[in-house]
Enzyme design. Sequence first.
Site, PDB file in Angstrom:
ATOM      1  N   HIS A  42       0.879  -1.221   0.041  1.00 18.35           N
ATOM      2  CA  HIS A  42      -0.023   0.085   0.120  1.00 18.35           C
ATOM      3  C   HIS A  42       1.078   1.230   0.016  1.00 18.35           C
ATOM      4  O   HIS A  42       0.530   2.041  -0.676  1.00 18.35           O
ATOM      5  CB  HIS A  42      -0.873  -0.089   1.350  1.00 18.35           C
ATOM      6  CG  HIS A  42      -1.858  -1.132   1.336  1.00 18.35           C
ATOM      7  ND1 HIS A  42      -1.656  -2.136   2.424  1.00 18.35           N
ATOM      8  CD2 HIS A  42      -2.922  -1.189   0.713  1.00 18.35           C
ATOM      9  CE1 HIS A  42      -2.834  -2.809   2.456  1.00 18.35           C
ATOM     10  NE2 HIS A  42      -3.502  -2.535   1.316  1.00 18.35           N
TER      11      HIS A  42
ATOM     12  N   GLN B 191     -18.395  -5.907  -1.045  1.00 22.31           N
ATOM     13  CA  GLN B 191     -17.433  -6.614  -1.941  1.00 22.31           C
ATOM     14  C   GLN B 191     -17.333  -8.059  -1.410  1.00 22.31           C
ATOM     15  O   GLN B 191     -16.359  -8.768  -1.941  1.00 22.31           O
ATOM     16  CB  GLN B 191     -16.037  -6.061  -2.392  1.00 22.31           C
ATOM     17  CG  GLN B 191     -15.280  -5.736  -1.381  1.00 22.31           C
ATOM     18  CD  GLN B 191     -14.105  -4.750  -1.619  1.00 22.31           C
ATOM     19  OE1 GLN B 191     -14.199  -3.614  -1.846  1.00 22.31           O
ATOM     20  NE2 GLN B 191     -13.028  -5.598  -2.078  1.00 22.31           N
TER      21      GLN B 191
HETATM   22  P1  AMP Z   1      -6.599  -3.878  -0.257  1.00 23.27           P
HETATM   23  O1  AMP Z   1      -6.495  -3.076   0.791  1.00 23.27           O
HETATM   24  O2  AMP Z   1      -5.904  -5.152  -0.422  1.00 23.27           O
HETATM   25  O3  AMP Z   1      -7.927  -3.488  -1.061  1.00 23.27           O
HETATM   26  O4  AMP Z   1      -5.463  -2.962  -1.528  1.00 23.27           O
HETATM   27  C1  AMP Z   1      -5.758  -1.762  -1.750  1.00 23.27           C
HETATM   28  C2  AMP Z   1      -4.544  -1.392  -2.831  1.00 23.27           C
HETATM   29  O5  AMP Z   1      -3.441  -1.650  -2.657  1.00 23.27           O
HETATM   30  C3  AMP Z   1      -5.181  -2.210  -4.268  1.00 23.27           C
HETATM   31  O6  AMP Z   1      -4.789  -1.454  -5.300  1.00 23.27           O
HETATM   32  C4  AMP Z   1      -4.284  -3.374  -4.160  1.00 23.27           C
HETATM   33  O7  AMP Z   1      -3.934  -3.683  -5.562  1.00 23.27           O
HETATM   34  C5  AMP Z   1      -2.914  -2.554  -3.589  1.00 23.27           C
HETATM   35  N1  AMP Z   1      -2.048  -3.700  -3.070  1.00 23.27           N
HETATM   36  C6  AMP Z   1      -2.329  -4.453  -2.398  1.00 23.27           C
HETATM   37  N2  AMP Z   1      -1.195  -5.427  -2.157  1.00 23.27           N
HETATM   38  C7  AMP Z   1      -0.252  -5.071  -3.038  1.00 23.27           C
HETATM   39  C8  AMP Z   1       1.118  -5.435  -3.274  1.00 23.27           C
HETATM   40  N3  AMP Z   1       1.753  -6.551  -2.578  1.00 23.27           N
HETATM   41  N4  AMP Z   1       1.785  -4.425  -3.934  1.00 23.27           N
HETATM   42  C9  AMP Z   1       1.568  -3.647  -4.942  1.00 23.27           C
HETATM   43  N5  AMP Z   1       0.081  -3.140  -4.368  1.00 23.27           N
HETATM   44  C10 AMP Z   1      -0.677  -3.853  -3.432  1.00 23.27           C
END
Ligand code: AMP
Length: 284
Positions: free
Chosen positions: A37, A61
């Site tokens: 993040h 979701q």
């Molecule tokens: P989430 O909190 O899991 O919904 O993720 C929020 C954002 O962070 C989304 O755009 C994810 O694709 C991105 N994200 C989560 N994990 C990673 C990672 N390991 N590398 C890059 N972006 C990430």
Amino acid sequence: MLTLTQIAPLRDALAAHTHLHKRIALVPTMGALHEGHLRLVDVARGLADLVVISVFVNPLQFRPGEDFTAYPRRLEQDRALAAARGVAVLFAPDVDEMYGSGTETRVVPGDTASRWEGAIRPQHFDGVLTVVAKLLNIVSPQVIVFGQKDFQQVVLVRQMMLEFHYPVTMSVVPTVREPDGLAMSSRNAYLAPGDRQAARALPDALRAVQDLFASGERSAAALQRAARDVLEAAPGVAPDYIAVTDPTHLAPRETAGPGDVVMLAARVGSTRLIDNVILGAAQI
Ligand code: AMP
């Protein structure tokens, strides 16, 4: 860093900046922030004058029986991490603030959403796109930043922004990984130690595909077989899907080419993990 939980004060705070023609970047998250993040925040800072990060575990979701209740919530830690990384505003609404006005109107994506994650989690992407549309309407950013890790989400949000005429640029950040290659994810916290060890089979499988592709293999079936072999050799790892797809609509390929995306999901113990790799790209 400002922390706001309500839409009206957020809009007021951002209006002052918009008035001065400042560029706003939005980084939507569900919190339990990790380095993945925070890398999105770094990219966002390079593209805008101020960064808004949203932290919202979006009930729309999740399906009944999924991990909505168990999903890690660590707002104080998230606040410290975001502030240290130069975020200007952290927006952390509760469910009532986001959905108190109703949930009858939703964004319904097309066929691309019915494949892969959407096949296993029906309506998941309706929930994702609905909350992203709401966040876009609330924050009115010039830029929105997503991670490549959730590749299907990237494809569907891009399509929605194009078709709904959002004047917003999307930036996609390569997946940030642990030293052994496992993609960082808030859900990695669910992994028991033995499962954490086994989970490295996911990046290993993608690396095997990438290597085979580099050696000249173009049969999608052969590439998928190579990944499946690596996953099935790991204890407690059960593949959900492994597919070579086109990068725009995620339709399955028979013959792979550079730029195609290998989509992968597997259960490791009781935790579902996803990952992907772009064929021919210098990564993983
Ligand atoms: P989430 O909190 O899991 O919904 O993720 C929020 C954002 O962070 C989304 O755009 C994810 O694709 C991105 N994200 C989560 N994990 C990673 C990672 N390991 N590398 C890059 N972006 C990430």
